[in-house]
Design a protein around this motif. Structure first.
Motif, PDB file in Angstrom:
ATOM      1  N   LEU A   1      67.206  -8.367  37.837  1.00  0.00           N
ATOM      2  CA  LEU A   1      66.744  -8.523  36.456  1.00  0.00           C
ATOM      3  C   LEU A   1      66.823  -9.984  36.019  1.00  0.00           C
ATOM      4  O   LEU A   1      65.923 -10.493  35.346  1.00  0.00           O
ATOM      5  CB  LEU A   1      67.580  -7.650  35.509  1.00  0.00           C
ATOM      6  CG  LEU A   1      67.489  -6.152  35.741  1.00  0.00           C
ATOM      7  CD1 LEU A   1      68.490  -5.424  34.857  1.00  0.00           C
ATOM      8  CD2 LEU A   1      66.072  -5.650  35.502  1.00  0.00           C
TER       9      LEU A   1
ATOM     10  N   TRP B   1      71.233 -12.529  26.839  1.00  0.00           N
ATOM     11  CA  TRP B   1      72.189 -12.102  27.860  1.00  0.00           C
ATOM     12  C   TRP B   1      73.342 -13.100  27.946  1.00  0.00           C
ATOM     13  O   TRP B   1      74.520 -12.717  28.001  1.00  0.00           O
ATOM     14  CB  TRP B   1      71.466 -11.978  29.190  1.00  0.00           C
ATOM     15  CG  TRP B   1      72.168 -11.212  30.265  1.00  0.00           C
ATOM     16  CD1 TRP B   1      73.439 -10.727  30.264  1.00  0.00           C
ATOM     17  CD2 TRP B   1      71.614 -10.844  31.523  1.00  0.00           C
ATOM     18  NE1 TRP B   1      73.708 -10.087  31.452  1.00  0.00           N
ATOM     19  CE2 TRP B   1      72.604 -10.144  32.242  1.00  0.00           C
ATOM     20  CE3 TRP B   1      70.385 -11.051  32.125  1.00  0.00           C
ATOM     21  CZ2 TRP B   1      72.395  -9.647  33.526  1.00  0.00           C
ATOM     22  CZ3 TRP B   1      70.179 -10.548  33.402  1.00  0.00           C
ATOM     23  CH2 TRP B   1      71.166  -9.849  34.094  1.00  0.00           C
TER      24      TRP B   1
ATOM     25  N   ILE C   1      77.124 -11.284  36.192  1.00  0.00           N
ATOM     26  CA  ILE C   1      75.966 -10.441  36.495  1.00  0.00           C
ATOM     27  C   ILE C   1      76.318  -9.571  37.695  1.00  0.00           C
ATOM     28  O   ILE C   1      76.598 -10.079  38.773  1.00  0.00           O
ATOM     29  CB  ILE C   1      74.711 -11.296  36.790  1.00  0.00           C
ATOM     30  CG1 ILE C   1      74.365 -12.157  35.577  1.00  0.00           C
ATOM     31  CG2 ILE C   1      73.541 -10.388  37.169  1.00  0.00           C
ATOM     32  CD1 ILE C   1      73.249 -13.159  35.829  1.00  0.00           C
ATOM     33  N   ASP C   2      76.322  -8.270  37.472  1.00  0.00           N
ATOM     34  CA  ASP C   2      76.593  -7.333  38.571  1.00  0.00           C
ATOM     35  C   ASP C   2      75.516  -7.465  39.631  1.00  0.00           C
ATOM     36  O   ASP C   2      74.349  -7.731  39.315  1.00  0.00           O
ATOM     37  CB  ASP C   2      76.587  -5.892  38.068  1.00  0.00           C
ATOM     38  CG  ASP C   2      77.722  -5.585  37.113  1.00  0.00           C
ATOM     39  OD1 ASP C   2      77.572  -4.632  36.341  1.00  0.00           O
ATOM     40  OD2 ASP C   2      78.747  -6.289  37.141  1.00  0.00           O
TER      41      ASP C   2
ATOM     42  N   GLN D   1      73.922  -5.263  41.088  1.00  0.00           N
ATOM     43  CA  GLN D   1      72.807  -4.349  40.822  1.00  0.00           C
ATOM     44  C   GLN D   1      71.854  -4.864  39.750  1.00  0.00           C
ATOM     45  O   GLN D   1      70.754  -4.343  39.596  1.00  0.00           O
ATOM     46  CB  GLN D   1      73.318  -2.966  40.448  1.00  0.00           C
ATOM     47  CG  GLN D   1      74.071  -2.934  39.116  1.00  0.00           C
ATOM     48  CD  GLN D   1      74.760  -1.612  38.875  1.00  0.00           C
ATOM     49  OE1 GLN D   1      74.994  -0.853  39.795  1.00  0.00           O
ATOM     50  NE2 GLN D   1      75.076  -1.337  37.628  1.00  0.00           N
ATOM     51  N   HIS D   2      72.265  -5.901  39.008  1.00  0.00           N
ATOM     52  CA  HIS D   2      71.408  -6.462  37.957  1.00  0.00           C
ATOM     53  C   HIS D   2      70.849  -7.842  38.286  1.00  0.00           C
ATOM     54  O   HIS D   2      70.122  -8.415  37.489  1.00  0.00           O
ATOM     55  CB  HIS D   2      72.171  -6.521  36.630  1.00  0.00           C
ATOM     56  CG  HIS D   2      72.550  -5.176  36.113  1.00  0.00           C
ATOM     57  ND1 HIS D   2      73.839  -4.833  35.821  1.00  0.00           N
ATOM     58  CD2 HIS D   2      71.794  -4.078  35.878  1.00  0.00           C
ATOM     59  CE1 HIS D   2      73.870  -3.583  35.413  1.00  0.00           C
ATOM     60  NE2 HIS D   2      72.651  -3.106  35.447  1.00  0.00           N
TER      61      HIS D   2
END
Length: 117
Positions: free
Chosen positions: A86, A102, A79-80, A82-83
């Motif tokens: 989420l 996911w 998981i980046d 930036q995510h």
């Protein structure tokens, strides 16, 4: 683990009954945006916060990650930054199907990488 899950249910019930909606929303928003939880400002004891984290982590590991051959750590390693919000938002909202989807994509990605290595 059943005792921790039952304790987390009691913590959530008490939290929903004793804290205002504004306090709950602020705590949830802070967690989603930063990944940081502050039990005191959320109106709970620190140990209660740990119980919730343990119960949710166990659920994600067992019901989201394991069916795809992942651990929570391997899933999260894909998981980046930036995510991450989420991921946290899906956990808070209980969007388990989206998280499973996911996790499946992560597992497929990992399988594709090892097949080409």
């Amino acid at each position: 683990m059943a005792k921790i899950i039952a304790a987390s249910d009691r913590v959530m019930d008490r939290w929903e009954q004793t804290q205002t909606e504004d306090v709950r929303k602020a705590a949830i928003t802070r967690y989603i945006e930063s990944g940081e939880g502050d039990a005191a400002s959320a109106g709970m004891e620190e140990i209660e916060g740990h119980v919730l984290v343990t119960a949710y982590s166990h659920h994600i590991e067992k019901d989201v990650c394991q069916p795809f051959g992942l651990t929570l750590d391997t899933f999260q390693s894909h998981i980046d930054d930036q995510h991450e919000h989420l991921f946290r938002e899906a956990v808070v909202k209980g969007n388990w199907q989206w998280l499973r989807s996911w996790a499946q994509k992560v597992a497929e990605h990992r399988a594709g990488k090892s097949a080409t290595a």
